[in-house]
Design an enzyme around this catalytic site. Structure first.
Site, PDB file in Angstrom:
ATOM      1  N   ARG A 111      18.754  55.235  38.342  1.00 12.14           N
ATOM      2  CA  ARG A 111      18.142  56.485  38.816  1.00 12.14           C
ATOM      3  C   ARG A 111      17.965  57.511  37.703  1.00 12.14           C
ATOM      4  NH1 ARG A 111      21.435  58.789  43.427  1.00 12.14           N
ATOM      5  NH2 ARG A 111      23.083  57.832  42.226  1.00 12.14           N
ATOM      6  N   LYS A 117      29.362  41.724  44.462  1.00 12.18           N
ATOM      7  CA  LYS A 117      30.281  41.953  45.558  1.00 12.18           C
ATOM      8  C   LYS A 117      30.545  43.451  45.758  1.00 12.18           C
ATOM      9  CE  LYS A 117      34.635  42.146  43.359  1.00 12.18           C
ATOM     10  NZ  LYS A 117      34.323  43.284  42.581  1.00 12.18           N
ATOM     11  N   HIS A 124      32.433  36.487  40.105  1.00 10.25           N
ATOM     12  CA  HIS A 124      32.576  35.950  38.750  1.00 10.25           C
ATOM     13  C   HIS A 124      33.821  35.073  38.591  1.00 10.25           C
ATOM     14  CE1 HIS A 124      35.308  39.361  38.022  1.00 10.25           C
ATOM     15  NE2 HIS A 124      35.731  38.707  36.967  1.00 10.25           N
ATOM     16  N   LYS A 165      34.608  31.231  36.173  1.00 10.24           N
ATOM     17  CA  LYS A 165      35.634  31.015  35.157  1.00 10.24           C
ATOM     18  C   LYS A 165      35.859  29.517  34.979  1.00 10.24           C
ATOM     19  CE  LYS A 165      38.128  35.351  36.068  1.00 10.24           C
ATOM     20  NZ  LYS A 165      37.990  36.121  34.846  1.00 10.24           N
ATOM     21  N   GLU A 182      47.343  43.038  38.000  1.00 13.39           N
ATOM     22  CA  GLU A 182      46.675  43.597  36.809  1.00 13.39           C
ATOM     23  C   GLU A 182      47.501  44.763  36.306  1.00 13.39           C
ATOM     24  OE1 GLU A 182      42.038  43.324  37.041  1.00 13.39           O
ATOM     25  OE2 GLU A 182      42.720  44.094  38.950  1.00 13.39           O
ATOM     26  N   ASP A 215      37.938  44.866  47.154  1.00 15.56           N
ATOM     27  CA  ASP A 215      37.532  44.591  45.768  1.00 15.56           C
ATOM     28  C   ASP A 215      37.973  43.196  45.332  1.00 15.56           C
ATOM     29  OD1 ASP A 215      36.641  45.063  43.120  1.00 15.56           O
ATOM     30  OD2 ASP A 215      38.616  45.795  42.504  1.00 15.56           O
ATOM     31  N   HIS A 217      37.391  37.668  45.374  1.00 15.85           N
ATOM     32  CA  HIS A 217      37.901  36.730  44.370  1.00 15.85           C
ATOM     33  C   HIS A 217      39.031  35.836  44.879  1.00 15.85           C
ATOM     34  CE1 HIS A 217      35.435  38.998  41.740  1.00 15.85           C
ATOM     35  NE2 HIS A 217      36.295  39.944  41.433  1.00 15.85           N
ATOM     36  N   LYS A 245      46.667  46.994  41.119  1.00 14.86           N
ATOM     37  CA  LYS A 245      46.462  47.699  39.846  1.00 14.86           C
ATOM     38  C   LYS A 245      47.782  48.296  39.388  1.00 14.86           C
ATOM     39  CE  LYS A 245      41.922  47.283  40.005  1.00 14.86           C
ATOM     40  NZ  LYS A 245      41.261  46.294  39.150  1.00 14.86           N
TER      41      LYS A 245
HETATM   42  C1  BG6 Z   1      36.336  42.861  39.291  1.00 15.18           C
HETATM   43  C2  BG6 Z   1      37.062  43.945  40.050  1.00 15.18           C
HETATM   44  O1  BG6 Z   1      35.442  42.190  40.134  1.00 15.18           O
HETATM   45  O2  BG6 Z   1      37.273  41.951  38.786  1.00 15.18           O
HETATM   46  C3  BG6 Z   1      38.051  44.631  39.141  1.00 15.18           C
HETATM   47  O3  BG6 Z   1      36.121  44.888  40.553  1.00 15.18           O
HETATM   48  C4  BG6 Z   1      38.980  43.631  38.489  1.00 15.18           C
HETATM   49  O4  BG6 Z   1      38.794  45.604  39.865  1.00 15.18           O
HETATM   50  C5  BG6 Z   1      38.173  42.521  37.842  1.00 15.18           C
HETATM   51  O5  BG6 Z   1      39.752  44.291  37.523  1.00 15.18           O
HETATM   52  C6  BG6 Z   1      39.062  41.414  37.313  1.00 15.18           C
HETATM   53  O6  BG6 Z   1      38.263  40.490  36.638  1.00 15.18           O
HETATM   54  P1  BG6 Z   1      38.784  39.715  35.372  1.00 15.18           P
HETATM   55  O7  BG6 Z   1      37.732  38.713  35.063  1.00 15.18           O
HETATM   56  O8  BG6 Z   1      38.963  40.736  34.292  1.00 15.18           O
HETATM   57  O9  BG6 Z   1      40.089  39.118  35.790  1.00 15.18           O
END
Ligand code: BG6
Length: 481
Positions: A50, A151, A181, A185, A219, A238, A243, A329
């Site tokens: 935008r 996502k 994603h 991996k 994380e 998230d 995932h 987190k």
């Molecule tokens: C993302 C999330 O899709 O994946 C993040 O939005 C997360 O919150 C991340 O930290 C983790 O991905 P990776 O590949 O760094 O483990």
């Protein structure tokens, strides 16, 4: 490179091109593909959003900075980087106005001789997704395109259905690539190889032999400036609905009849159908201390930054086996660990080394997939300690894939998945009905979310999450490996 790994000429349009994902993953991934000879002979990348980032040259400078920071060895050849940057431009667009963008795409397609093959990447907040899809339909940008959607694909059952309906208004399901994603991996794909390419493991991969599965993605990073996204989305949407559930599917699905996308999708769909809707009593939410002091976070925010839960699968293979999922987190460490725990041997005859205790009660045999950048697969078992007595200790058989087979050809997950999209390969993407089913499974928690309990930064989350794992505990914990 084989001839088939180079896609046909095309235009790539990245919505959200000034964002964090584009800077950290998409542009570096595309440069890497370029350097590997995996991009089309000729292509253009049009960033869009935008707000104008300034002239094309100014935008290229910000991309160049991002590449310096995130593209490692791919930036060593400055001429190649410059040639890549020259393919990039920026055109402002919004859900209400895509005319300039459409004109720019048409012109660029003529320039590179792209035969209508275009890749559109929608990296926009969940709330903006549907309106953007509408614009792609109205302008004709969606015609014949491959659309990559980020996502969490909606926020609950109704919004996921709504989004899928909006997508299907303008695109065929085969044109839509819902990207997760984690499925890109290398180590995640290796779970399929481990299970289905070796006669040793699959016969014991069931309730008769497996006692529990843990899918653990702590994380140590906090929300790192992503307050707006986190306040809207939270850890459950998230990470869990996306995932972690997808990783669980790789561990739990039935053997597909063929290694091709329709066969794998059929098994994934069947598995999601068999997952019991979550019981909120078996879900723990947490919020790290200090989250409410982050910029742009409400002082009384109840948003969860941590989620741990038990999932049950009502199938012949998995009945009675708890699948424990955990992510958060600002936790004690960063890891992506899948642990498959086997039942104990029926009789323990051996004493343990040093203590002389009975080996019963020690952790059982565990197969452990470590999905880090340097992935390993380990099997923890009891083995004889060298010496005059028959005493046991726990030891690990470890496969370090990179050490054994080299890792130079490995593609980072986003690069791999972008390349798949350009080749029309759908194996590692999810389908509409799977997404809707996942939201259905998760809806009881959205309707009746547990309170987000405070936990200290650098910890393993609230105590209640420890209890969820029972006396055995989580594999990853302070004294863990
Ligand atoms: C993302 C999330 O899709 O994946 C993040 O939005 C997360 O919150 C991340 O930290 C983790 O991905 P990776 O590949 O760094 O483990």
């Amino acid at each position: 490179m084989t001839a088939s790994s180079r896609p046909a000429n095309r235009i790539l349009v990245l919505f959200g091109a000034s964002g964090d994902l584009a800077a950290r993953k998409l542009f570096p991934g595309l440069l890497h593909l370029d350097r590997q000879g995996l991009m089309p002979e000729d292509y253009r990348i049009i960033g869009s959003g935008r707000h104008s980032p300034g002239s094309d040259d100014e935008f290229r400078e910000t991309v160049a900075d991002a590449l310096q920071e995130h593209a490692a060895e791919d930036v060593e050849d400055q001429d190649a980087v410059d040639a890549f940057l020259q393919r990039i431009s920026f055109v402002v667009s919004s859900a209400d106005d895509g005319a300039d963008l459409r004109d720019a795409v048409t012109a660029a397609e003529e320039e590179v001789g792209a035969d209508g093959d275009r890749l559109l990447y929608l990296s926009v907040p969940p709330g903006a997704m549907k309106a953007m899809v509408g614009m792609l339909g109205e302008t004709g940008l969606a015609d014949g395109a491959a659309l990559v959607v980020e996502k969490p694909f909606g926020m609950d059952v109704p919004s996921a259905q709504d989004l899928n309906a909006a997508l299907h208004d303008v695109l065929e399901e085969e044109q839509i690539y819902r990207i997760d994603h984690f499925l890109g991996k290398e180590a995640a794909q290796n779970i399929l190889a481990f299970r289905f390419a070796n006669g040793l493991f699959e016969p014991v991969w069931n309730r008769d032999h497996i006692a529990y599965v843990q899918i653990d993605v702590p994380e140590d990073l906090d929300i790192a400036g992503r307050a707006a996204f986190y306040e809207e989305t939270g850890a459950f949407r998230d990470m869990i609905v996306t995932h972690l559930m997808q990783l669980m599917a790789l561990v739990a699905l039935e053997p597909p009849t063929r290694l091709e996308s329709a066969a794998l999708h059929a098994e994934r769909t069947k598995l999601f159908d068999a997952i019991r809707p979550l019981d909120p009593a078996q879900v723990v939410f947490g919020q790290y201390e200090g989250y409410r002091d982050e910029d742009d976070v409400a002082d009384d925010s109840t948003r969860e930054t941590f989620a741990a839960l038990e999932v049950r699968i009502d199938s012949w293979r998995w009945h009675g086996v708890p699948f424990l999922l955990r992510t958060g987190k600002a936790m004690a460490t960063s890891s992506r660990t899948i642990t498959v725990g086997f039942r104990d041997a029926p009789l323990q005859m051996f004493p343990l080394h040093e203590t002389g205790d009975d080996a019963a009660g020690t952790p059982p045999t565990e197969v452990v997939f470590d999905l880090s950048e340097d992935p390993t697969i380990g099997i923890d078992l009891l083995t004889k300690v060298p010496g005059p007595t028959l005493e046991l200790a726990r030891a690990t058989m470890r496969l370090d894939v990179e050490e054994e087979l080299g890792g130079a050809a490995a593609l980072e997950a986003y690069a791999r998945l972008l390349h798949d999209v350009m080749l029309g390969e759908r194996l590692l993407f999810t389908r509409a009905e799977q997404i809707e089913r996942l939201w259905e499974i998760c809806q009881p928690v959205l309707d009746d979310p547990p309170e987000a309990l405070p936990y200290p930064r650098g910890s393993w989350g609230p105590d209640a999450a420890q209890d969820l794992a029972g006396p055995r505990g989580w594999r990853l914990q302070d004294d863990g490996s």
